[in-house]
Scaffold this motif. Structure first.
Motif, short mmCIF file in Angstrom:
data_model
loop_
_atom_site.label_atom_id
_atom_site.label_comp_id
_atom_site.label_asym_id
_atom_site.label_seq_id
_atom_site.Cartn_x
_atom_site.Cartn_y
_atom_site.Cartn_z
N GLN A 103 0.83 -1.20 0.00
CA GLN A 103 0.00 0.00 0.00
C GLN A 103 0.86 1.25 0.00
N ASN A 104 1.91 1.25 0.80
CA ASN A 104 2.73 2.44 0.98
C ASN A 104 3.71 2.68 -0.15
N THR A 105 3.98 1.64 -0.95
CA THR A 105 4.95 1.79 -2.04
C THR A 105 4.32 1.72 -3.42
N ALA A 106 3.03 1.40 -3.49
CA ALA A 106 2.36 1.29 -4.79
C ALA A 106 2.28 2.64 -5.47
N SER A 107 2.23 2.59 -6.79
CA SER A 107 2.04 3.81 -7.56
C SER A 107 0.64 4.36 -7.27
N PRO A 108 0.47 5.69 -7.30
CA PRO A 108 -0.86 6.26 -7.07
C PRO A 108 -1.92 5.75 -8.03
N SER A 109 -1.49 5.28 -9.18
CA SER A 109 -2.47 4.78 -10.16
C SER A 109 -2.83 3.32 -9.93
N ASP A 110 -2.11 2.62 -9.06
CA ASP A 110 -2.41 1.22 -8.76
C ASP A 110 -3.68 1.12 -7.92
N GLU A 111 -4.47 0.06 -8.17
CA GLU A 111 -5.65 -0.23 -7.36
C GLU A 111 -5.31 -1.34 -6.39
N LEU A 112 -5.76 -1.21 -5.13
CA LEU A 112 -5.53 -2.26 -4.14
C LEU A 112 -6.86 -2.69 -3.55
N LEU A 113 -7.08 -4.00 -3.49
CA LEU A 113 -8.30 -4.55 -2.90
C LEU A 113 -7.90 -5.64 -1.92
N PHE A 114 -8.36 -5.50 -0.67
CA PHE A 114 -8.09 -6.49 0.36
C PHE A 114 -9.43 -6.98 0.91
N SER A 115 -9.65 -8.30 0.80
CA SER A 115 -10.96 -8.86 1.12
C SER A 115 -10.90 -9.81 2.31
N ILE A 116 -11.93 -9.75 3.13
CA ILE A 116 -12.12 -10.70 4.23
C ILE A 116 -13.02 -11.80 3.69
N VAL A 117 -12.44 -12.99 3.47
CA VAL A 117 -13.11 -14.00 2.65
C VAL A 117 -13.93 -14.98 3.51
N GLY A 118 -15.12 -14.53 3.88
CA GLY A 118 -16.00 -15.32 4.74
C GLY A 118 -16.50 -16.59 4.09
N TRP A 119 -16.74 -16.56 2.78
CA TRP A 119 -17.21 -17.78 2.12
C TRP A 119 -16.16 -18.89 2.19
N HIS A 120 -14.89 -18.51 2.13
CA HIS A 120 -13.83 -19.52 2.25
C HIS A 120 -13.81 -20.12 3.65
N ALA A 121 -14.12 -19.30 4.66
CA ALA A 121 -14.13 -19.81 6.03
C ALA A 121 -15.15 -20.93 6.20
#
Length: 381
Positions: free
Chosen positions: A64-82
């Protein structure tokens, strides 16, 4: 990602090895000029432990801190996998909120990254069904992670996973690599930070993406072939059984250090950590796995991923007591900030729900464009 680190599946109905090599090289050549879409997920199965933090979560923050401003970041809490293993519903509800609070506490910024619950976006499961219909059973049988998860759920060692009885295997656990592919490809992610234990699943994701592109052609290929981000990480082992990974499901609670453990608990767990009776401190993972594990943790905690051999060099002539004392101080200091932030955030239920809702809206909006095109190509629209 070094291509040598990926084993590619090849059959007559999918891309050849050369085809995927060419695609990979093409994507790598465009890495600097095209924005990246980075996706990763974590299961809500309890408070993360030190191994989770050093192995994956801290790397999410670095990304997150080193990504380019144009990069998209998505972090998911994967309840279906649980749900692929039995869960207590009330504990799962609490764990989902716990993980959300943890992600915020360690420094994931909801204004920079999309943080959301997987189960708040039905596009994941809809895309997974379509992928199920083009994924041969044979490829799923080759997956090894379902075996290790089944073994862990039965309190069996990692070495027993190969021979685990699949009598209790459910379809969700067997097919969850397909849902994982849908998680990634719903956002047409180009890069995925995952550990080595998930490399096989990412290989399958690439094959599914390529298979869809070949079966359902359009003006251009719909899905990229996601690239594994090999971020620096350490394999943190159990404090009580240094032949196995540190695990939230291990029956011995002293085998792991949780992000929420107070200093006294951390000290007790490290004090009771298994080492050996050999004099001195050396880094020898084969013959001295317990000592090597403590050195690995210290190198990762205290010296920003310093080479573990250099860490070991500072303990020439010292004993395990000195190593455990320094390690305790390092771990306590590392987790102090995240633990205090977590304790505060966990009481702010309204704020957490607001973050989850905002993230879900962004995720659905981002994936909806993918699903519109998917349905069009397969004939459902």
């Amino acid at each position: 990602m070094p291509l040598g680190g990926i084993r590619l599946f090849t059959t007559s109905s999918t891309a050849t090895h050369a085809d995927l090599l060419k695609e990979h090289e093409s994507q790598n050549g465009q890495r600097q000029s095209k924005p990246r879409v980075i996706f990763s997920g974590i299961q809500p199965t309890g408070i993360p432990h030190l191994g989770n933090y050093l192995g994956a979560l801290s790397n999410w923050v670095k990304l997150q801190n080193t990504a380019s401003p144009s990069d998209e970041l998505l972090f998911s809490i994967v309840g279906w996998h649980a749900l692929t293993l039995p869960q207590n519903p009330q504990k799962l509800r609490e764990a989902r909120m716990d993980i959300l609070a943890v992600l915020l506490a360690i420094g994931i910024d909801p204004d920079r990254a999309v943080i959301f619950h997987q189960d708040h976006n039905p596009n994941h499961t809809e895309l997974a069904w379509i992928f199920n219909c083009i994924t041969p059973m044979g490829k799923l049988r080759r997956m090894t992670t379902w075996k290790s998860r089944l073994a862990t759920s039965r309190n069996m060692g990692e070495e027993d996973a190969v021979d685990v009885d699949d009598g209790g295997l459910n379809l969700g656990l067997f097919a969850y690599p397909v849902l994982q592919a849908a998680d990634i490809l719903a956002y047409r992610a180009t890069h995925v930070p995952v550990g080595d234990d998930q490399t096989q699943h990412l290989e399958l994701c690439r094959v599914i993406a390529d298979q869809f592109n070949r079966n359902f052609k359009g003006m251009e290929k719909l899905f990229p072939l996601p690239i594994q981000l090999n971020t620096p990480s350490k394999r943190i082992l159990s404090l009580r059984d240094p032949t196995s990974k540190m695990s939230k499901s291990a029956p011995d609670t002293s085998s792991r250090i949780l992000l929420t453990d107070p200093p006294s608990t951390i000290a007790n767990k490290i004090r009771s950590a298994v080492t050996d009776s050999i004099p001195g401190i050396t880094y020898d993972p084969v013959n001295r796995p317990g000592t090597a594990n403590l050195l690995t943790i210290l190198a990762a905690c205290n010296y920003d991923n310093e080479d573990v051999q250099e860490t070991a060099g500072r303990y020439v002539g010292k004993n395990h007591g000195a190593l455990k004392k320094d390690l305790t101080e390092a771990v306590v200091e590392l987790l102090k900030g995240p633990r205090e932030k977590f304790e505060k955030l966990r009481t702010e239920t309204g704020y957490l729900e607001q973050i989850a809702q905002a993230g879900a809206e962004k995720a659905r909006s981002r994936s909806e464009a993918t699903m519109v095109e998917v349905k069009k190509r397969v004939g459902l629209a």
